[in-house]
Design a protein around this motif. Structure first.
Motif, PDB file in Angstrom:
ATOM      1  N   ALA A   1      32.194  43.542  34.185  1.00 23.51           N
ATOM      2  CA  ALA A   1      32.126  42.219  34.881  1.00 23.51           C
ATOM      3  C   ALA A   1      33.464  41.616  35.235  1.00 23.51           C
ATOM      4  O   ALA A   1      34.555  41.851  34.214  1.00 23.51           O
ATOM      5  CB  ALA A   1      31.224  41.358  34.132  1.00 23.51           C
ATOM      6  N   PRO A   2      33.686  40.842  36.104  1.00 24.10           N
ATOM      7  CA  PRO A   2      34.971  40.102  36.356  1.00 24.10           C
ATOM      8  C   PRO A   2      35.542  39.170  35.066  1.00 24.10           C
ATOM      9  O   PRO A   2      34.506  38.595  34.773  1.00 24.10           O
ATOM     10  CB  PRO A   2      34.899  39.327  37.634  1.00 24.10           C
ATOM     11  CG  PRO A   2      33.437  39.345  37.770  1.00 24.10           C
ATOM     12  CD  PRO A   2      32.909  40.333  37.372  1.00 24.10           C
ATOM     13  N   ALA A   3      36.614  39.411  34.774  1.00 19.64           N
ATOM     14  CA  ALA A   3      37.124  38.400  33.902  1.00 19.64           C
ATOM     15  C   ALA A   3      37.317  36.885  34.057  1.00 19.64           C
ATOM     16  O   ALA A   3      37.705  36.828  35.382  1.00 19.64           O
ATOM     17  CB  ALA A   3      38.493  38.777  33.492  1.00 19.64           C
ATOM     18  N   GLN A   4      36.765  36.118  33.216  1.00 18.90           N
ATOM     19  CA  GLN A   4      36.710  34.618  33.440  1.00 18.90           C
ATOM     20  C   GLN A   4      37.373  33.940  32.356  1.00 18.90           C
ATOM     21  O   GLN A   4      36.601  34.194  31.246  1.00 18.90           O
ATOM     22  CB  GLN A   4      35.522  34.141  34.131  1.00 18.90           C
ATOM     23  CG  GLN A   4      35.168  34.683  35.562  1.00 18.90           C
ATOM     24  CD  GLN A   4      33.769  34.261  36.034  1.00 18.90           C
ATOM     25  OE1 GLN A   4      32.937  34.546  35.231  1.00 18.90           O
ATOM     26  NE2 GLN A   4      33.698  33.667  37.227  1.00 18.90           N
ATOM     27  N   SER A   5      38.276  32.782  32.344  1.00 11.28           N
ATOM     28  CA  SER A   5      38.655  32.326  31.231  1.00 11.28           C
ATOM     29  C   SER A   5      37.760  31.549  30.471  1.00 11.28           C
ATOM     30  O   SER A   5      37.758  31.466  29.265  1.00 11.28           O
ATOM     31  CB  SER A   5      40.052  31.637  31.542  1.00 11.28           C
ATOM     32  OG  SER A   5      39.827  30.564  32.667  1.00 11.28           O
ATOM     33  N   SER A   6      36.920  30.783  31.258  1.00 11.06           N
ATOM     34  CA  SER A   6      35.910  29.758  30.417  1.00 11.06           C
ATOM     35  C   SER A   6      34.719  30.201  30.330  1.00 11.06           C
ATOM     36  O   SER A   6      34.178  31.018  31.134  1.00 11.06           O
ATOM     37  CB  SER A   6      36.116  28.328  31.100  1.00 11.06           C
ATOM     38  OG  SER A   6      35.254  28.621  32.429  1.00 11.06           O
ATOM     39  N   ILE A   7      33.894  29.950  29.098  1.00  5.67           N
ATOM     40  CA  ILE A   7      32.609  30.401  28.954  1.00  5.67           C
ATOM     41  C   ILE A   7      31.727  29.498  29.931  1.00  5.67           C
ATOM     42  O   ILE A   7      30.635  30.274  30.420  1.00  5.67           O
ATOM     43  CB  ILE A   7      32.184  29.920  27.506  1.00  5.67           C
ATOM     44  CG1 ILE A   7      30.856  30.592  27.321  1.00  5.67           C
ATOM     45  CG2 ILE A   7      32.091  28.401  27.349  1.00  5.67           C
ATOM     46  CD1 ILE A   7      30.472  30.442  26.026  1.00  5.67           C
TER      47      ILE A   7
END
Length: 821
Positions: free
Chosen positions: A305-311
């Protein structure tokens, strides 16, 4: 045409039969509903729970055990039983409601003389046998999932003897259902199938039994390879169904000719199949003979899955993915309602779920929690009011516990089901406090009060003892159904706080076993499909949302609840999941009553070793996965050792061939090293232990008489055995399985990372002549090794362990909260 035949002698199994289509009928009438004694003590254990016979089985035994079956009712038997190494004629499976299933089987025994031949008949279910149209055996114990045996005598005439078997049982969810006939006499008999060409059947059986295939399918290209050539052309058709209870899939493979080149061929699976676990039943047609074989495969996701910084961003992205691609379950319904998308699909999912609830299917307690969540968030929007009226009716009419009347196959006794039943009862009562619940006759506020008391008993046990299904990639997501529902929806602050405490613990334990985006490690309960494709598990999806690394997953029993909740995992979980500011993690903790699971984890960036030590040593196993090695480079680079619980891979047993252990070994781990001692019983059917070796996911493998050494990325594992080992070269697992035969063996495991000073060739050279010694027998057995790095490890069957000349044992101070170094 000649009769296809084979010969059996003493201790051989009679498996050559023609089989009928199943005769299937729903069993369990409404007038038979009754309450059951609540034997639950909120003291959970791993394995079979003797809860007595359910009402449906009591009625089944009364009606079926002594009835007469008319031989004239036997239908045609058009299907060849393909044993493929099994000694059973096996009909096991899973049906969600009480269901009466019957099969007929027929064969011909040829005897050189008139004689009575003794057989050992074993069954889960009930069996009747006719010889030359005379009933000679009626054996109908009908004990659920319990093997019963009896010695019988078949009176055989000289020459041809017609043998007909009627087998039946009541399916109650997972059901072991088979018969087995073992010849006891020192004689030889030939088994005939009339009307089939002997050579053609032998050819197609050899071809089909010799098939190997890649479990993990990409681009819907299913590649197979056989050890045998066929002299004539071959066609295949089939059907495909989902192996998860989360989605109902039933696809067909149209008849197609197979083009075999160098013993290899490829089948194009339907492009509509999305990433998931599937059973592919192939019906091979050859020279007028049809032979069926089921292959379990995984259609794999394309990438992480694409990396995303915030939960928060990951939660929103996760909901969007589930709404678009998730399995069509009530979990997806929540995502659709949250995103206000595709109301037609949402209505379809909800309608099918309500049917399951109305039928009181097993696992409907899981879906009821989601329906209650949907009721709370819907506010009568998006879907028609009549649909929500039906939802209310289903909630008020459901059976929430054993003290409410019913005649179904719902399972009330494992820790995950107990939680979901009680949460369903709690929220239903909370939402409808003044309404009368039809099954119990209680008002909603009474239901809520009772459920609250029961949930506190559940939490009391879990908060004191932990989970018997520790670290389970298939059952933690079910626990999360109930826990997140309490955390978000309950109006009881005490229960909400208890739920948060357990969720925090689960997150920490999962983080310890999280390796480069996948959920791995030792587990209290597991199935083969999760072990072999762990990036597709829902727990891996939880890891992605929690820690930002991994795969989207279509499995969505509870992941949407996490995404919809305000919950955020402890900061420590992110640190240990992703090894932030750490070179390694070493941890110890316990789970289960009396600290039954003593869990050790050692993890570096390249590889992880974890185990549950001193766990019920020497006793029959269930689904406990005791030792696990996970490399970081490839999610499928997962290696483990176990004692098979049944004859062949892909079965329905608990334990199965790869998941669990027939006999539990003695295990001890110290940091990045471990030892396992196996001592099989004299009557244990499977006389070997083995390594799961996913060759296609590994970089290098070296095997000699006693050692299997593996490289993946910059990490390694060395696995040594006191007894000779051999790589399987035939059948489904060829090249992917390493066995050691014998009733007693010791295995040593060490993992680590290579370095400029130690490459894989040097590692092999230094280890290949090392000895794992095993001396003594029974309770006096002692295994030891002195390694090339001047380390030593000694383990006794009684549990005494010495590492580097110092006594070592699991830290007695370890508890539910892990000691992390």
């Amino acid at each position: 045409m000649t009769a296809a035949n084979c010969e059996i002698g003493r201790n051989d199994a009679l498996t050559r039969f023609l089989i009928s289509d199943p005769i299937i009928k729903r069993f369990g009438q409404f007038e038979d509903h009754e309450t059951m004694e609540d034997k639950l003590k909120y003291k959970f254990q791993n394995g079979f729970v003797d809860v007595g016979d359910l009402p449906c089985r009591k009625h089944f035994w009364q009606q079926m055990a002594n009835r007469s079956v008319d031989l004239n009712d036997k239908p045609e038997c058009p299907h060849i039983n393909f044993a493929n190494g099994k000694r059973k004629v096996d009909f096991s499976g899973f049906i969600y409601t009480p269901t009466h299933v019957q099969y007929w089987a027929e064969t011909i025994l040829h005897s050189d003389k008139k004689q009575s031949c003794n057989f050992k008949l074993s069954t889960c279910g009930g069996v009747r046998i006719w010889v030359n149209r005379k009933l000679v055996t009626q054996f109908t114990p009908f004990k659920r999932n319990t093997v019963s045996s009896v010695e019988i005598s078949l009176p055989l005439e000289q020459g041809k003897n017609e043998v007909i078997v009627h087998a039946e049982d009541l399916f109650e969810r997972d059901t072991q259902y088979f018969f087995e006939l073992i010849l006891l006499d020192d004689t030889h008999l030939k088994t005939y199938l009339d009307g089939l060409n002997e050579q053609n059947l032998a050819d197609i059986e050899a071809f089909t039994s010799g098939l190997a295939y890649n479990l993990n399918v990409k681009n819907h290209q299913f590649y197979l390879q056989s050890e045998c050539e066929l002299p004539a052309s071959l066609s295949v058709k089939g059907r495909i169904w989902g192996m998860s209870n989360e989605e109902e899939i039933d696809e067909t493979l149209t008849l197609q000719s197979i083009q075999i080149e160098q013993n290899k061929f490829c089948l194009q699976l339907p492009p509509t199949l999305k990433p998931a676990h599937y059973a592919v039943e192939l019906a091979f047609q050859y020279q007028g003979i049809e032979l069926k074989r089921v292959c379990n495969v995984n259609i794999m996701p394309e990438g992480k899955a694409p990396a995303q910084s915030s939960i928060q961003a990951r939660k929103q992205n996760g909901l969007a993915f589930i709404a678009a691609e998730g399995m069509n379950t009530t979990g997806k319904l929540l995502a659709l309602l949250a995103n206000k998308s595709n109301p037609e699909l949402a209505a379809s999912i909800l309608n099918r779920t309500l049917q399951k609830i109305s039928l009181r299917e097993d696992c409907s307690d899981f879906w009821m929690v989601s329906v209650l969540w949907a009721w709370k968030m819907s506010n009568y929007t998006q879907l028609p009011d009549k649909m929500w009226d039906r939802v209310k009716s289903s909630i008020l009419g459901y059976r929430y516990w054993l003290d409410e009347p019913g005649n179904d196959a719902m399972w009330f006794w494992s820790e995950n089901h107990v939680l979901c039943f009680h949460v369903s009862q709690l929220l239903a009562g909370q939402y409808f406090p003044r309404e009368q619940f039809l099954c119990s006759g209680r008002l909603g506020n009474e239901q809520q009060k009772i459920a609250s008391q029961r949930l506190n008993l559940w939490f009391d046990h879990i908060l004191e003892n932990g989970l018997t299904e520790w670290n389970s990639s298939c059952y933690y997501p079910i626990d999360y159904i109930g826990l997140f529902a309490i955390y978000e929806l309950s109006d009881c602050d005490l229960l909400k706080q208890k739920a948060k405490t357990v969720i925090d613990r689960l997150m920490i334990m999962s983080a310890l076993h999280f390796q480069n985006g996948v959920a791995s490690g030792t587990m209290g309960r597991v199935y083969e499909k999760e072990l072999m494709a762990n990036e597709m598990t829902e727990l891996a999806g939880f890891g992605h949302i929690a820690w930002g690394d991994g795969w989207h997953t279509r499995m969505c029993a509870s992941l949407p609840m996490f995404c919809l909740s305000q919950y955020e995992p402890p900061a420590l979980s992110n640190e240990i999941a992703r090894l932030e500011n750490r070179n390694s993690v070493e941890a110890y903790y316990t789970q289960g009553m009396d600290k039954a699971a003593k869990i050790l984890v050692w993890k570096q960036a390249g590889v992880m070793l974890s185990s549950s030590v001193d766990h019920l040593t020497g006793k029959p196993g269930h689904q406990q996965h005791l030792l696990d090695i996970q490399f970081a480079k490839n999610p499928k680079a997962r290696v483990w050792l176990n004692h098979p619980g049944e004859d062949t891979p892909g079965g329905e047993g608990r334990p199965s061939y790869w998941a669990g252990n027939g006999v539990l070994p003695r295990v001890m781990q110290h940091k990045n090293t471990a030892m396992m001692l196996f001592k099989l019983n004299a009557d244990t059917r499977v006389k070997f232990t083995h390594i799961y070796l996913p060759t296609e996911a590994l970089d290098e493998v070296f095997i000699n008489e006693h050692w299997c050494m593996i490289k993946s990325g910059n990490a390694f594992v060395v696995i040594g055995c006191s007894e000779p080992i051999e790589r399987v070269s035939q059948g489904l697992t060829r090249g992917r399985e390493v066995r050691s035969y014998g009733e007693q063996s010791a295995w040593y495991v060490e993992v680590g990372n290579l370095s400029p000073e130690l490459n894989f060739e040097q590692l092999v050279a230094s280890w290949k002549d090392t000895k794992v010694e095993l001396r003594g027998s029974e309770s006096s057995a002692v295994a030891k090794i002195s390694t090339p790095t001047e380390q030593s490890f000694q383990l006794s069957w009684d549990g005494a362990c010495i590492v580097n000349n110092q006594s070592w044992s699991f830290p007695p101070e370890a508890g539910l909260n892990p000691i992390i170094k």
